[in-house]
Scaffold this active site. Structure first.
Site, PDB file in Angstrom:
ATOM      1  N   THR A 283      -1.539   5.327   2.452  1.00  0.00           N
ATOM      2  CA  THR A 283      -2.574   4.820   2.718  1.00  0.00           C
ATOM      3  C   THR A 283      -3.037   4.059   3.704  1.00  0.00           C
ATOM      4  OG1 THR A 283      -2.972   4.824  -0.180  1.00  0.00           O
ATOM      5  CG2 THR A 283      -3.864   3.496   1.022  1.00  0.00           C
TER       6      THR A 283
ATOM      7  N   LEU B 280       1.035  -1.215   0.257  1.00  0.00           N
ATOM      8  CA  LEU B 280       0.247   0.109  -0.136  1.00  0.00           C
ATOM      9  C   LEU B 280       0.332   1.167  -0.050  1.00  0.00           C
ATOM     10  CD1 LEU B 280      -2.657  -0.384   2.432  1.00  0.00           C
ATOM     11  CD2 LEU B 280      -2.846  -0.774   0.538  1.00  0.00           C
ATOM     12  N   ASP B 281       0.451   2.298  -0.774  1.00  0.00           N
ATOM     13  CA  ASP B 281       1.232   3.907  -0.765  1.00  0.00           C
ATOM     14  C   ASP B 281       1.481   4.047   0.443  1.00  0.00           C
ATOM     15  OD1 ASP B 281       0.795   3.511  -3.176  1.00  0.00           O
ATOM     16  OD2 ASP B 281      -0.481   4.945  -3.800  1.00  0.00           O
ATOM     17  N   ARG B 282       2.641   4.327   0.841  1.00  0.00           N
ATOM     18  CA  ARG B 282       2.860   4.612   2.256  1.00  0.00           C
ATOM     19  C   ARG B 282       1.660   6.164   3.232  1.00  0.00           C
ATOM     20  NH1 ARG B 282       8.332   7.174   4.721  1.00  0.00           N
ATOM     21  NH2 ARG B 282       8.037   7.299   6.751  1.00  0.00           N
TER      22      ARG B 282
END
Length: 235
Positions: free
Chosen positions: A62, A58-60
């Site tokens: 998110t 997951l993107d940081r």
């Protein structure tokens, strides 16, 4: 304190908070993978190095469900499921990921399927909408539906058909609805916690070893509750 959402001998799922990283990067910050390893080592008194396979990221900024494999067999089978998600397919997928997103404004269509081609600029760490046939562009497909509307924001449920870099962030921004707090893709202001209002709410799949259906749900983040307090009732 790390929140475990699901755990057995083969897999473990945790609720990632915004600003945590799943794997190590150039920042040098301790990644979630190492925190989970330490948890397993301590809980089960395991000697030596603990095996933990990262199946997806997951993107940081998110939050939400992150699934790890505790055995090599589980890792291989989960990787196969996620590879299926990376390509457009009209066949039912063995794994589905559902996201909740709070976006600025209101989509023209309350429910829609978005198909775009995306290119990735690694220097900027950002994706852009491209014309079909553009060099290195990849097809990105998602569907969304409106769950609730506020005075200035809309709560969307998003289902991915493909897994591209910053796909949800880029595609929603392209329809004029950037995710709340996502300055990189056009949000007006940042969130107090530094994250964005994109939450991996649920992951559903066939267990890689037991072959049974598994559904894992991550609790609604506090930032979501400040905009849509009624969500607390569903927890």
């Amino acid at each position: 304190m790390m929140e475990i959402l699901y755990e057995d001998n083969h897999i473990i799922a945790v609720n990632k908070t915004c600003n945590e990283i799943v794997q190590g990067d150039k920042t040098g910050d301790t990644p979630l993978s190492e925190i989970v390893k330490a948890y397993i080592k301590d809980k089960y008194n395991k000697p030596g190095e603990v095996f933990l396979g990262v199946t997806h990221r997951l993107d940081r900024p998110t939050s939400g469900v992150v699934l790890f494999a505790r055995t090599s067999k589980a890792l291989i089978r989960l990787n196969e499921m996620f590879r299926e998600k990376s390509a457009v397919s009209h066949q039912p997928s063995a794994i589905t990921k559902t996201y909740w997103a709070i976006v600025q404004g209101f989509p023209k269509q309350p429910e829609a399927r978005l198909e775009n081609w995306l290119t990735r600029n690694e220097k900027l760490n950002k994706s852009f909408i491209a014309n079909p046939g553009t060099k290195d562009a990849k097809q990105a497909v998602l569907s969304y539906k409106t769950l609730a509307k506020g005075d200035h924001y809309t709560l969307l449920e998003v289902n991915l058909e493909t897994g591209r870099h910053h796909q949800i962030r880029c595609q929603l921004a392209a329809i004029g609805c950037p995710i709340k707090g996502d300055l990189k893709y056009g949000a007006k202001r940042s969130n107090p916690d530094g994250g964005i209002c994109l939450h991996a709410r649920q992951i559903a799949f066939i267990h890689p070893v037991k072959k049974e259906p598994v559904t894992i749900i991550a609790p609604v983040p506090k930032e979501f509750l400040t905009i849509f307090p009624f969500l607390a009732v569903s927890e």
